[in-house]
Design a protein around this motif. Structure first.
Motif, PDB file in Angstrom:
ATOM      1  N   GLU A   1      51.996  47.372  51.279  1.00 17.82           N
ATOM      2  CA  GLU A   1      52.427  46.021  51.637  1.00 17.82           C
ATOM      3  C   GLU A   1      51.295  45.010  51.522  1.00 17.82           C
ATOM      4  OE1 GLU A   1      54.406  45.822  55.342  1.00 17.82           O
ATOM      5  OE2 GLU A   1      56.011  47.212  54.773  1.00 17.82           O
ATOM      6  N   THR A   2      50.058  45.472  51.647  1.00 19.63           N
ATOM      7  CA  THR A   2      48.913  44.558  51.592  1.00 19.63           C
ATOM      8  C   THR A   2      47.916  44.915  50.495  1.00 19.63           C
ATOM      9  OG1 THR A   2      47.613  45.883  53.162  1.00 19.63           O
ATOM     10  CG2 THR A   2      49.082  44.196  54.079  1.00 19.63           C
ATOM     11  N   GLY A   3      47.996  46.121  49.974  1.00 16.02           N
ATOM     12  CA  GLY A   3      47.006  46.598  49.009  1.00 16.02           C
ATOM     13  C   GLY A   3      45.731  47.104  49.658  1.00 16.02           C
ATOM     14  N   ALA A   4      45.658  47.049  50.984  1.00 16.83           N
ATOM     15  CA  ALA A   4      44.458  47.518  51.684  1.00 16.83           C
ATOM     16  C   ALA A   4      44.266  49.008  51.449  1.00 16.83           C
ATOM     17  CB  ALA A   4      44.576  47.227  53.173  1.00 16.83           C
TER      18      ALA A   4
ATOM     19  N   ALA B   1      27.457  54.710  48.357  1.00 13.09           N
ATOM     20  CA  ALA B   1      27.870  53.402  48.874  1.00 13.09           C
ATOM     21  C   ALA B   1      27.860  52.352  47.764  1.00 13.09           C
ATOM     22  CB  ALA B   1      26.959  52.978  50.022  1.00 13.09           C
ATOM     23  N   GLN B   2      26.840  52.399  46.908  1.00 15.53           N
ATOM     24  CA  GLN B   2      26.792  51.434  45.806  1.00 15.53           C
ATOM     25  C   GLN B   2      27.900  51.699  44.790  1.00 15.53           C
ATOM     26  OE1 GLN B   2      22.337  51.878  45.373  1.00 15.53           O
ATOM     27  NE2 GLN B   2      22.512  49.724  44.881  1.00 15.53           N
ATOM     28  N   GLY B   3      28.201  52.969  44.537  1.00 14.42           N
ATOM     29  CA  GLY B   3      29.301  53.291  43.638  1.00 14.42           C
ATOM     30  C   GLY B   3      30.641  52.851  44.190  1.00 14.42           C
ATOM     31  N   ILE B   4      30.822  53.035  45.488  1.00 13.55           N
ATOM     32  CA  ILE B   4      32.052  52.564  46.137  1.00 13.55           C
ATOM     33  C   ILE B   4      32.132  51.040  46.054  1.00 13.55           C
ATOM     34  CG2 ILE B   4      33.191  52.318  48.392  1.00 13.55           C
ATOM     35  CD1 ILE B   4      32.216  55.196  49.004  1.00 13.55           C
ATOM     36  N   GLY B   5      30.978  50.389  46.225  1.00 18.28           N
ATOM     37  CA  GLY B   5      30.951  48.935  46.107  1.00 18.28           C
ATOM     38  C   GLY B   5      31.466  48.469  44.759  1.00 18.28           C
ATOM     39  N   GLN B   6      31.014  49.122  43.692  1.00 16.34           N
ATOM     40  CA  GLN B   6      31.497  48.738  42.364  1.00 16.34           C
ATOM     41  C   GLN B   6      32.981  49.044  42.207  1.00 16.34           C
ATOM     42  OE1 GLN B   6      29.571  50.498  38.937  1.00 16.34           O
ATOM     43  NE2 GLN B   6      30.715  49.202  37.533  1.00 16.34           N
ATOM     44  N   ALA B   7      33.409  50.191  42.689  1.00 18.04           N
ATOM     45  CA  ALA B   7      34.792  50.619  42.482  1.00 18.04           C
ATOM     46  C   ALA B   7      35.797  49.750  43.228  1.00 18.04           C
ATOM     47  CB  ALA B   7      34.945  52.079  42.909  1.00 18.04           C
TER      48      ALA B   7
ATOM     49  N   ASP C   1      41.790  48.625  36.909  1.00 21.24           N
ATOM     50  CA  ASP C   1      40.354  48.544  36.668  1.00 21.24           C
ATOM     51  C   ASP C   1      39.599  48.226  37.958  1.00 21.24           C
ATOM     52  OD1 ASP C   1      39.749  49.032  33.876  1.00 21.24           O
ATOM     53  OD2 ASP C   1      40.913  47.231  33.412  1.00 21.24           O
ATOM     54  N   MET C   2      38.305  48.461  37.904  1.00 19.59           N
ATOM     55  CA  MET C   2      37.425  48.093  39.012  1.00 19.59           C
ATOM     56  C   MET C   2      37.233  46.578  39.020  1.00 19.59           C
ATOM     57  SD  MET C   2      34.439  51.031  38.813  1.00 19.59           S
ATOM     58  CE  MET C   2      33.852  50.605  37.178  1.00 19.59           C
ATOM     59  N   PRO C   3      37.015  45.996  40.197  1.00 22.41           N
ATOM     60  CA  PRO C   3      37.128  46.614  41.507  1.00 22.41           C
ATOM     61  C   PRO C   3      38.581  46.622  41.977  1.00 22.41           C
ATOM     62  CG  PRO C   3      36.396  44.341  41.754  1.00 22.41           C
ATOM     63  CD  PRO C   3      36.504  44.592  40.276  1.00 22.41           C
ATOM     64  N   ALA C   4      38.984  47.723  42.582  1.00 24.25           N
ATOM     65  CA  ALA C   4      40.354  47.860  43.087  1.00 24.25           C
ATOM     66  C   ALA C   4      40.443  47.187  44.453  1.00 24.25           C
ATOM     67  CB  ALA C   4      40.746  49.328  43.165  1.00 24.25           C
ATOM     68  N   THR C   5      40.357  45.866  44.447  1.00 23.18           N
ATOM     69  CA  THR C   5      40.452  45.082  45.678  1.00 23.18           C
ATOM     70  C   THR C   5      41.889  45.110  46.198  1.00 23.18           C
ATOM     71  OG1 THR C   5      40.951  43.082  44.433  1.00 23.18           O
ATOM     72  CG2 THR C   5      38.621  43.540  44.879  1.00 23.18           C
ATOM     73  N   PRO C   6      42.104  44.781  47.452  1.00 16.41           N
ATOM     74  CA  PRO C   6      43.484  44.743  47.962  1.00 16.41           C
ATOM     75  C   PRO C   6      44.407  43.864  47.118  1.00 16.41           C
ATOM     76  CG  PRO C   6      41.951  44.689  49.793  1.00 16.41           C
ATOM     77  CD  PRO C   6      41.119  44.583  48.542  1.00 16.41           C
ATOM     78  N   LEU C   7      43.923  42.696  46.694  1.00 17.22           N
ATOM     79  CA  LEU C   7      44.758  41.809  45.886  1.00 17.22           C
ATOM     80  C   LEU C   7      45.111  42.472  44.559  1.00 17.22           C
ATOM     81  CD1 LEU C   7      46.154  39.150  45.293  1.00 17.22           C
ATOM     82  CD2 LEU C   7      43.933  38.247  44.496  1.00 17.22           C
TER      83      LEU C   7
ATOM     84  N   TRP D   1      47.610  45.319  45.217  1.00 19.82           N
ATOM     85  CA  TRP D   1      48.929  44.764  45.540  1.00 19.82           C
ATOM     86  C   TRP D   1      49.608  44.187  44.304  1.00 19.82           C
ATOM     87  CZ3 TRP D   1      51.104  39.900  45.201  1.00 19.82           C
ATOM     88  CH2 TRP D   1      52.293  39.709  45.914  1.00 19.82           C
ATOM     89  N   GLN D   2      48.823  43.471  43.479  1.00 19.47           N
ATOM     90  CA  GLN D   2      49.400  42.875  42.274  1.00 19.47           C
ATOM     91  C   GLN D   2      49.865  43.943  41.296  1.00 19.47           C
ATOM     92  OE1 GLN D   2      49.791  39.316  41.833  1.00 19.47           O
ATOM     93  NE2 GLN D   2      51.272  40.292  40.459  1.00 19.47           N
ATOM     94  N   ALA D   3      49.079  45.034  41.166  1.00 13.74           N
ATOM     95  CA  ALA D   3      49.476  46.132  40.279  1.00 13.74           C
ATOM     96  C   ALA D   3      50.788  46.744  40.742  1.00 13.74           C
ATOM     97  CB  ALA D   3      48.375  47.188  40.235  1.00 13.74           C
ATOM     98  N   LEU D   4      50.961  46.875  42.046  1.00 11.91           N
ATOM     99  CA  LEU D   4      52.212  47.418  42.576  1.00 11.91           C
ATOM    100  C   LEU D   4      53.384  46.472  42.300  1.00 11.91           C
ATOM    101  CD1 LEU D   4      50.854  48.811  45.956  1.00 11.91           C
ATOM    102  CD2 LEU D   4      51.850  50.178  44.113  1.00 11.91           C
ATOM    103  N   GLN D   5      53.157  45.183  42.459  1.00 15.97           N
ATOM    104  CA  GLN D   5      54.221  44.216  42.179  1.00 15.97           C
ATOM    105  C   GLN D   5      54.597  44.236  40.707  1.00 15.97           C
ATOM    106  OE1 GLN D   5      55.632  42.736  44.943  1.00 15.97           O
ATOM    107  NE2 GLN D   5      54.116  44.146  45.800  1.00 15.97           N
ATOM    108  N   ASP D   6      53.589  44.291  39.842  1.00 10.75           N
ATOM    109  CA  ASP D   6      53.855  44.292  38.397  1.00 10.75           C
ATOM    110  C   ASP D   6      54.618  45.548  37.977  1.00 10.75           C
ATOM    111  OD1 ASP D   6      52.508  41.905  38.286  1.00 10.75           O
ATOM    112  OD2 ASP D   6      50.649  42.753  37.480  1.00 10.75           O
ATOM    113  N   ALA D   7      54.388  46.650  38.715  1.00 13.34           N
ATOM    114  CA  ALA D   7      55.075  47.904  38.391  1.00 13.34           C
ATOM    115  C   ALA D   7      56.484  47.957  38.994  1.00 13.34           C
ATOM    116  CB  ALA D   7      54.244  49.087  38.895  1.00 13.34           C
ATOM    117  N   GLY D   8      56.845  46.910  39.731  1.00 22.43           N
ATOM    118  CA  GLY D   8      58.180  46.873  40.329  1.00 22.43           C
ATOM    119  C   GLY D   8      58.331  47.772  41.542  1.00 22.43           C
ATOM    120  N   PHE D   9      57.236  48.073  42.206  1.00 24.05           N
ATOM    121  CA  PHE D   9      57.303  48.968  43.370  1.00 24.05           C
ATOM    122  C   PHE D   9      58.018  48.258  44.519  1.00 24.05           C
ATOM    123  CE2 PHE D   9      55.318  50.581  47.336  1.00 24.05           C
ATOM    124  CZ  PHE D   9      55.749  51.891  47.246  1.00 24.05           C
TER     125      PHE D   9
END
Length: 771
Positions: free
Chosen positions: A631-634, A664-670, A750-756, A759-767
């Motif tokens: 619901e939020t992409g979090a 931690a730095q790798g997670i930051g990029q991802a 793609d990176m970074p997989a931010t909440p936005l 969430w947008q990827a889920l909306q585009d996929a019609g979830f």
């Protein structure tokens, strides 16, 4: 059974000896330092990404309170440019031809933050105020701010005389053999990925103090760096065009480097030049805003990868096309960073044919250079995302596709298609251990439980290998001082890794001396004749072996001195707690007395040097488990497992810190970090208001274990570990994110997989929710 933890040497979990001083605020960072009669500097920087300019008024700044000097390009014309030292071979047949950055720009600026003028005043505030009085007329030019635009015919040109933004093309592999393998392939898989641009936000921003010592007829630069000798030599030979003996470079404590502090920056030349002009020390200290638009950035690639497979899912060929962003100028090692990645393109897999092409492009952005991992994270990210895609296309397990294609232990030593020589390892072994520790086999139950709570859960793995401790050496010099302490000098440079502790372990082991009696000195070109600095995880694999050899040599000399003083055979002398004693007796002499008894200075000194002919190759497996609120992409990382092969562990506690920080730095990029430019070349994410950094709550507890197979290349079996966490983390995290999103219909992110973005990827996929 209880196993005794060693006090000295390899394997000792010694607490960091430097931490007491640092935690008490007794660190010595460049901006902490002051000098009598010291002046302060500020720069005028371009607000435009690309523009012609004319300075119309300097007099107001020169007349401002406290101002002592104003420099423009005409004043420093005798200085050479800030050079690119990397000249890799191009497909054209020649070597890369760089576009070096000027110390101060003349007529044209090429990125926001480019330097126009340099002001020196009594105080930093006066220098900044005066800089604002300099009137500059800018004629904005069209700018190109991203890789896709840079490749388009007719786009704005960073260097118009070049006729294109293409700086050069590199190639490795056998295109004909690769084409033949693809033609015969039973199945092929392709993936397109973005390597997001990163800003290396170390805690300590750069600072520099420049002085000219008349009595010694030489310059002295004090600045945080990753190696003083390389900085000195480049300044002397390329910028000032003088004998390196005429420049001394000093580095004290450094608050993080990660590759970005390895380079020569224009401010270092300017403070030295101004210091000589004025006959007074000149200090410049960046602020965080300057840092974002001046210090080199990292990553920033667009990449396509394809794998050819036979009917059994065995990889037969790999084809990769990379577009790499150099920024506005070719930075010190910028063109080599993609090449490092190209050389590791096959990862841990037995792939007989490769065809890897990299196009280098200029854009009107901050130059791009090494950032923790320097090309190897980019390589691991591509191959591990691609291998996961192969598993999905074939309908086999992600572990199974890896198991089928790993280089087998009986193939070692193994020469990759590029020519890298992997000496030792058990790649399927550390993957199996990581899967066991992470509960891989029980994951589907956890996925189902998460779904009942309305969450998407995914698990991902990544294996990795990196080349580090590149061929060469790092001499170490030890000396018994008059007070009985041991002093070690070495040309590497700690940036927070704990060198003083790790090196002292080897000194203490040889001399059986407490750590508080050992002094480790780095960061002064006057102390050692040479030094390779710190980078590529070289300090411990190369430096520690040299330290051990030097310490053993000094121990032999101390025993010889003691045998003379105690009139005993050398074989009967033992060292313990700062004394030499005759075994089985109470006859002893302390180190200070032995220092006083020495006939020559050489009796108290020893040198060790280990020369390595091939890189070392640490490797491992990361497993990441994530949970997403659709619901939020979090997104939350709920578990993270690491099983690494570092050959031999020097200090388990220091090693864990290195791995945790790297992950931690790798997670930051991802998941979090992204340097974003607008179409006209403005850095939109130019502060911590817009450039997000990983925080404690973004990180899980790490389950970290070593499964070491000693290296045969290194004299102590050490493989190195400084960059490994960063290399394995991003692909493991993103494979987990992809696994979580796939049931919802998302096939690529793609990176970074931010909440936005999630969430947008889920909306585009019609979830529309979990059923």
């Amino acid at each position: 059974m209880n196993v005794m933890t060693p006090k000295f040497g390899l394997g000792a979990s010694v607490l960091r000896t430097e931490d007491d001083r640092l935690l008490r605020g007794a660190g010595q960072y460049t901006d902490d330092e002051t000098r009598p009669n010291m002046l302060h500097a500020a720069l005028v920087r371009s607000p435009h990404a690309h523009a012609r300019f004319t300075i119309t008024d300097l007099e107001s700044a020169k007349a401002a309170p406290g101002v002592k000097l104003v420099l423009t390009q005409a004043d420093v014309a005798e200085l050479g440019d800030i050079p690119c030292l990397a000249r890799p071979k191009m497909t054209s047949g020649g070597n890369f031809e760089p576009r070096d950055a000027p110390v101060l720009c003349k007529d044209v600026v090429r990125h926001v933050g480019d330097a126009v003028a340099f002001v020196v005043a009594d105080t930093a505030l006066q220098a900044r105020d005066a800089a604002e009085l300099i009137e500059v007329e800018y004629e904005p030019l069209d700018a190109v701010a991203d890789l896709k635009s840079a490749q388009v015919e007719g786009s704005a040109l960073v260097w118009p005389d070049a006729g294109s933004n293409l700086a050069g093309q590199m190639h490795v592999g056998d295109a004909s053999a690769t084409d033949a393998a693809f033609a015969e392939a039973a199945r092929t898989t392709r993936i397109d990925l973005v390597q997001n641009r990163l800003v290396c936000n170390y805690m300590e921003v750069r600072s520099a103090i420049g002085e000219f010592v008349e009595g010694e007829d030489r310059y002295v630069l004090t600045s945080g760096s990753q190696g003083v000798h390389g900085l000195r030599d480049t300044l002397a030979e390329k910028v000032f065009k003088i004998d390196p003996a005429k420049i001394r470079v000093v580095t004290h404590d450094v608050g993080g480097g990660f590759g970005t502090k390895a380079f020569l920056y224009r401010e270092y030349a300017l403070v030295l030049f101004a210091g000589k002009q004025l006959g007074r020390p000149v200090k410049w200290t960046s602020d965080r805003g300057e840092h974002f638009v001046t210090d080199t950035h990292g990553r920033d690639n667009l990449v396509t990868g394809e794998v050819a497979m036979d009917e059994n899912g065995r990889f037969t060929a790999l084809r990769i096309k990379i577009a790499a962003n150099l920024g506005a100028y070719s930075s010190q090692f910028g063109p080599m960073i993609p090449w490092f990645g190209m050389s590791m393109a096959t990862g841990l897999y037995d792939i007989p044919a490769i065809d890897v092409t990299c196009d280098l492009y200029y854009t009107n952005t901050v130059p791009v250079d090494a950032y923790r991992g320097a090309g190897r994270p980019e390589a691991a990210y591509l191959i591990e995302r691609l291998v996961d895609q192969c598993a999905r296309d074939l309908g086999v397990g992600r572990d199974e596709i890896r198991r089928r294609n790993f280089i087998k232990p009986d193939q070692l030593p193994y020469h990759t298609a590029f020519g890298r020589m992997y000496d030792t390892g058990d790649f399927a072994g550390h993957m199996a251990e990581a899967m066991r520790r992470s509960g891989w086999d029980g994951f589907e139950d956890r996925r189902a439980a998460a779904a009942k709570s309305g969450k998407l859960r995914g698990i991902g793995m990544a294996t990795y290998v990196e080349a580090c401790a590149f061929p060469g050496s790092e001499p170490a010099y030890v000396e018994l001082k008059s007070d009985g302490r041991i002093e070690l000098k070495i040309g590497t440079q700690t940036n927070g890794q704990g060198h003083a502790t790790a090196y002292a372990q080897f000194v203490a082991e040889a001399l059986k001396l407490d750590y508080d009696r050992i002094v480790v000195r780095q960061g002064d070109t006057d102390d050692t004749p040479t030094g390779g600095g710190t980078g590529g995880s070289r300090s411990i694999p190369l430096g520690a072996v040299s330290v051990r050899r030097a310490s053993q040599g000094l121990a032999d000399k101390i025993k010889k001195l003691a045998s003379d003083e105690l009139e005993a055979a050398i074989a009967d002398i033992e060292l313990e707690a700062g004394e030499a004693r005759v075994v089985g007796t109470d006859r002893a002499i302390d180190f200070a007395a032995l220092a006083a008894a020495a006939k020559t200075a050489d009796d108290l000194k020893a040198t060790g040097e280990f020369k390595q002919d091939e890189c070392t190759y640490p490797n491992g497996t990361h497993v990441c488990e994530v949970e997403i609120d659709p619901e939020t992409g979090a997104l939350e990382i709920v578990a993270y497992t690491i099983v690494d092969d570092f050959g031999v562990t020097v200090n388990p506690m220091l090693l864990a810190g290195q791995i945790h920080g790297g992950v931690a730095q790798g997670i930051g990029q991802a998941l979090i970090e992204d340097a974003v430019y607008s179409e006209d070349g403005q850095l939109v994410s130019a502060s911590f208001m817009d450039y997000a950094m990983p925080r404690a709550w973004d990180l899980p507890m790490f389950d970290f274990k070593t499964r070491n197979v000693p290296s045969t290349t290194n004299a102590l079996g050490i493989k190195g570990a400084g960059e490994a966490g960063t290399i394995g983390a991003a692909p493991a995290v993103m494979n987990a994110v992809a696994d979580a999103l796939r049931p919802a219909g998302v096939t690529q992110i793609d990176m970074p997989a931010t909440p936005l973005r999630v969430w947008q990827a889920l909306q585009d996929a019609g979830f529309r929710g979990l059923s």
